[in-house]
Write an enzyme that holds these catalytic residues in place. Structure first.
Site: not given
Ligand code: BES
Ligand code: ZN
Length: 949
Positions: A327, A330, A362-363
């Site tokens: 993943a 952005n 996490h992202e």
């Protein structure tokens, strides 16, 4: 569709003749030796790979039209960059790679004066991936053309590739309703934005991006910011420009574009500050519910935790059907491989749900840590990846506490990376990097897991409050900017002072040793039972010390936060300084001679602990009489430390093996996970030896009580960790050949074969072990069934489970057929699938040698098909990992010796590591095999008559 496109969009590019950008960069010498003290080399390449800072970008206008048409996959683009001149110069240097710039279209305008500057020449520096625009100095020879303080706009048209690999702007091909479909999506990190549009591709050259994407009527376009309006593309029926709002100040590696025929799912958000949407292919909508539920909750949690609002008006999470693993964070448009975002309650397993939580949390944590405040340069990559890998656990514990994510970090994070960091060939967290190849190598367990482990250690010694408030200050001070690790340490240091937390020295000094030195210490606790004196020493922990010690002058001593207890009620703490090899402790409380003492409470410290023989005995007695007097994490720590200390020759094998006896009463996941992982080394060493029967019987014996109490069948009332534990136990029992386990698995599989559409027969959590066992004990029919299901499944995570079960067969001819399928494009395995199959096959005792032979035979072909050296290195590692005889060592060295040129430069280090590992296995066998077998014989009277020599 592309015919005539160039007419309305841009003139056909004029390809430069000299220094053509259209040729691929020449093959560089990979700099994979950089971790081995190549600082000087790195310094050298710095000059050729870093941009001069004479001009800085302020605003980009990027317009891209991806052509999603077979045979014509390209991107037509135009970029216009507002730059500010910081230091007078005669040239503009920016990044561009594999892009065909229309040189005639390049324009430099002085803003304000509206003056077009004349361009002398444009060069491509292919190795550095630079585009150099030199301005015409004409009469003003020697004078700089771009003046300090003035503003300019540089613009150009170009054609970029819509690549096949998942780098830059790429195409993803997938099937829907039996039709092959295409979509375009970007992946810029770390250094691929320069492959999509010419730009200043360094993380500290932040700017504002205004994006316009072209698309067909049937598609939708997405970018970091929300859509503002849509206009028709002149001269092209059915094609539109989507115009997006200008971004906030951000780095190029976070810019994102996507054009796809997807469905939007709106998540519920309690307030109006931002919207949250999920985008998936239409036939996968039902699998997006879980992500839709946890996404906005997690984002709101972080807003509260960091005390900094999410600054964008929207957040999107997008599932990419193929060619994408993992993943990417952005800003405002997160991208995920389908298998890590989508979750189907009926077919996905417990671990699949955990994976979704891990990646989403996490992202999303990166939105603050990485996106809002960005590392100054890639050398500090760990600052975002390591920190986020810790903070994600806090997010996960909030959004789905049943996963007990933070607790699991001990085994999946800390203990996992210690295995790697105990090698002499490890590397420090902070590494000087410059070249893109070196940057790519940094995304490894050391940056992620060791980074997270030392962050967890820091949070523990400064306390949760100072940790959290320190973070908030750091984010507020550096938002929309860049930072180095010292900025973070200083923020914690300040906060700790405010909160009156005792620290022996500045946070920066404590943490520097952990990031600058590789490895970690083993703390040896020696009690003098007469004087009640306790001494502790620190020494670097190495799993094996090589004879040929390199000229490493590092002093391997650290600032070590020590914690200890004798009852888990009162916790004492003290420090070992980075100039102290040993120290006599004055404990904060009395310890009786017959009372154990345990160091590294809840394993928050990144180190191992060894004790004197008597203290080990006391711990063992406690485990045997009432193990719950010791915390769950410390039970996991004790087992893992003891088995690894023995493996490293610092402890007799008898000690950890005696400790394992208590496991007959252990019912928690963590100690089991930690022990079984450490025992798997013994398993792989002994699997092909006469003593294996003893090991098998012993492991089965300690597993039996748990197998009997948990049973084979999942219960809906089970906690997440109980479910995981059952799977682990069933997996182990079935693979050790336990009759009841094998029979149940085969039975359950054959019911499924009779009724393939029924998803309730095999519970998803056990699908992997059931399929693997049935295939292991079955033949072609069982194998073919799994292969068919693999091909037909619409759920990515189920596909992965079935793929892995295909490697369990014991039929040599089926194994051989599977190996061949991996290299046959007609079978349609994705590259990643084929690599996974080969790696897993290498772990099958029957498959191992076939795979080694296959890899040796097909090496040349494989280097062509699997163009990533990194993946091939992993294949090589898996195949040779459990070699442990002189004969195998010789075969390996012979192959490496004969095929130096085939083993490509970048693999030198990893092949050397493989040889080292086999050497250490051979020496393990020599030193420990007999000892282990003797112990097993003594403790397994029922089978002690068996031959074991
Ligand atoms: N920033 C990375 C994605 C990335 C990795 C980009 C390597 C370029 C090179 C992202 O935040 C990440 O770490 N993704 C992980 C998953 C994470 C939960 C460990 C991944 O993709 O495996
Ligand atoms: Zn990350």
């Amino acid at each position: 569709m592309a015919v005539g496109l160039s007419v309305y969009f841009l003139a056909r590019p004029h390809y430069p003749t000299a220094n053509s950008c259209s040729t691929a960069p020449s093959k560089r010498q990979p700099l994979s030796q950089s971790f081995l003290g190549a600082g000087a080399l790195s310094q050298l390449v710095q000059n050729v790979t870093r941009l001069p800072r004479t001009v800085l970008p302020r605003h980009y206008d990027v317009r891209l039209l991806p052509i999603l048409e077979k045979g014509n996959f390209t991107v037509l683009g135009r970029v216009s960059i507002d730059i500010q001149c910081l230091q007078s110069t005669d040239r503009i240097v920016l990044h561009s790679s594999d892009i065909q710039v229309d040189l005639k279209s390049v324009q430099v305008i002085e803003r304000g004066a509206d003056k077009t500057l004349s361009i002398e020449r444009i060069d491509y520096e292919t190795v550095a991936e630079f585009l150099v625009i030199r301005l015409n100095v004409g009469q003003q020879q020697g004078k700089a053309i771009l003046a300090k303080g003035s503003n300019y706009t540089v613009s150009m048209n170009f054609v970029a590739n819509l690549t096949e690999t998942s780098a830059g702007f790429f195409r993803s091909v997938y099937m829907e309703d039996g039709v092959e479909r295409y979509m375009a999506v970007s992946q810029m990190e770390p250094t691929d934005a320069r492959r999509v549009f010419p730009c200043f591709d360094e993380p500290n050259m932040k700017a504002i991006f205004t994006v316009t994407l072209g698309r067909h009527r049937d598609m939708m376009a997405l970018s970091n910011m929300p859509l503002i309006n849509t206009t028709q593309i002149d001269g092209m029926d059915n094609f539109y420009w989507d115009h997006f709002a200008p971004s906030l100040l951000m780095s190029t590696y976070l810019v994102a574009f996507a054009v796809a025929n997807f469905t939007k799912i709106e998540a519920d958000v309690a307030h109006g500050n931002w919207k949250f949407n999920i985008y998936v292919r239409t036939s996968a909508i039902s699998q997006a519910q879980y992500a839709k539920d946890i996404g906005p909750k997690t984002q709101a949690f972080y807003e509260d935790y960091f005390q900094v609002p999410f600054p964008l008006p929207k957040q999107d999470m997008m599932a990419i059907p193929s060619a994408f693993v993992g993943a990417m964070e952005n800003w405002g448009l997160l991208t995920f491989g389908e298998s890590v975002l989508l979750y189907d309650e009926d077919v996905s397993s417990l671990d699949d749900r955990q994976t979704v939580v891990e990646l989403v949390t996490h992202e999303l944590a990166h939105q603050w840590f990485g996106n809002l405040v960005t590392m100054d340069w890639w050398t500090e990559l760990w600052l975002k990846e390591g920190f986020t890998s810790y903070v994600e656990c806090l997010g996960a514990d909030f959004v789905d506490p049943s996963l007990e994510r933070l607790q699991q970090f001990v085994t999946s994070g800390l203990q996992a990376v210690m295995r790697l960091d105990a090698l002499e060939s490890s590397h420090p967290i902070s590494v000087l990097v410059n070249h893109p190849d070196e940057i790519g190598e940094l995304f490894d367990d050391i940056s992620y897991k060791k980074g997270a482990a030392i962050t967890r250690m820091l949070a523990s010694f400064i306390g949760d409050k100072s940790f959290r408030d320190g973070l908030t200050n750091y984010l507020r001070i550096h938002q929309y900017g860049n930072a180095v690790q010292d900025d973070l340490w200083n923020a914690f240091d300040k906060q700790a002072k405010v909160d009156q937390v005792f620290l022996p020295i500045k946070v920066e000094t404590i943490m520097d040793a952990w990031t600058a030195k590789m490895g970690f210490p083993v703390i040896t606790v020696q009690r003098d039972y007469k004087s009640r004196n306790i001494s502790v020493t620190q020494k670097r922990f190495l799993i094996r010390k090589s004879n040929s010690s390199t000229a490493d002058t590092t002093v391997y001593l650290w600032w070590v936060p020590l914690t200890y207890t004798t009852d888990f009620q009162t916790i004492g703490s003290t420090w070992l300084a980075d100039n102290q090899t040993s120290k006599n402790l004055t404990l904060e409380f009395e310890v009786e001679d017959n009372q154990w003492i345990i160091f590294n409470v809840d394993e928050t410290g990144y180190y191992r602990v060894n004790y004197d023989a008597h203290n080990w005995k006391l711990i063992g007695q406690q485990l045997m009489t009432n193990h719950t007097a010791i915390s769950v994490i410390n039970r996991a720590q004790i087992m893992n430390d003891a088995l690894n200390l023995a493996r490293a020759g610092l402890l007799d094998y008898e000690t950890p093996l005696n400790l394992t006896e208590y496991l007959e009463r252990e019912e928690e996941f963590l100690p089991w996970e930690s022990t079984l992982t450490a025992l798997s080394y013994l398993n792989s060493m002994m699997q092909r030896t006469p003593g294996y029967g003893l090991l098998k019987n012993y492991v089965m014996k300690i597993l039996m009580p748990l197998y009997n109490s948990l049973g084979f069948v999942h219960r809906s009332t089970d906690s997440h960790l109980t479910g995981k534990l059952r799977r682990k136990v069933v997996e182990r029992c079935c693979s050790l050949g336990h009759k009841n386990c094998v029979t149940q698995a085969i039975e359950s599989y054959s019911q499924w074969m009779a009724d393939p559409g029924n998803t309730t027969i095999v519970p998803s959590v056990l699908k992997g072990v059931v399929a693997c066992t049935a295939i292991r004990h079955g033949g072609e029919l069982e194998w073919n069934f799994a292969f068919k299901r693999f091909r037909e499944s619409n759920v990515a995570s189920e596909k992965a489970t079935l793929l892995s079960s295909l490697t369990c067969t014991q039929e040599s001819w089926i194994l051989a057929r599977l190996l061949e399928m991996c290299l046959n494009p007609a079978v349609g395995f994705r590259t990643q699938d084929a690599l996974d199959v080969i790696k897993t096959l290498a772990e099958n005792p029957i498959g191992r040698f076939m795979t080694f032979n296959f890899v040796r035979e097909k090496w040349t072909e494989m280097t062509k098909i699997f163009n990533s050296i990194h993946s091939l290195a992993h294949v090589f590692e898996s195949v040779t990992k459990s070699f442990n005889t002189d004969m195998e060592l010789k075969e390996l060295s012979d192959f490496v010796g004969k095929n130096k040129e085939l083993l490509v430069n970048a693999m030198t280090r990893s092949t050397q590591q493989s040889i080292d590992r086999v050497r250490s296995n051979v020496s393990w066998m020599r030193l420990n095999y007999r000892q282990v077998v003797n112990w097993l014989q003594q403790n397994n009277p029922a089978t002690s008559q068996q031959s074991s020599t």
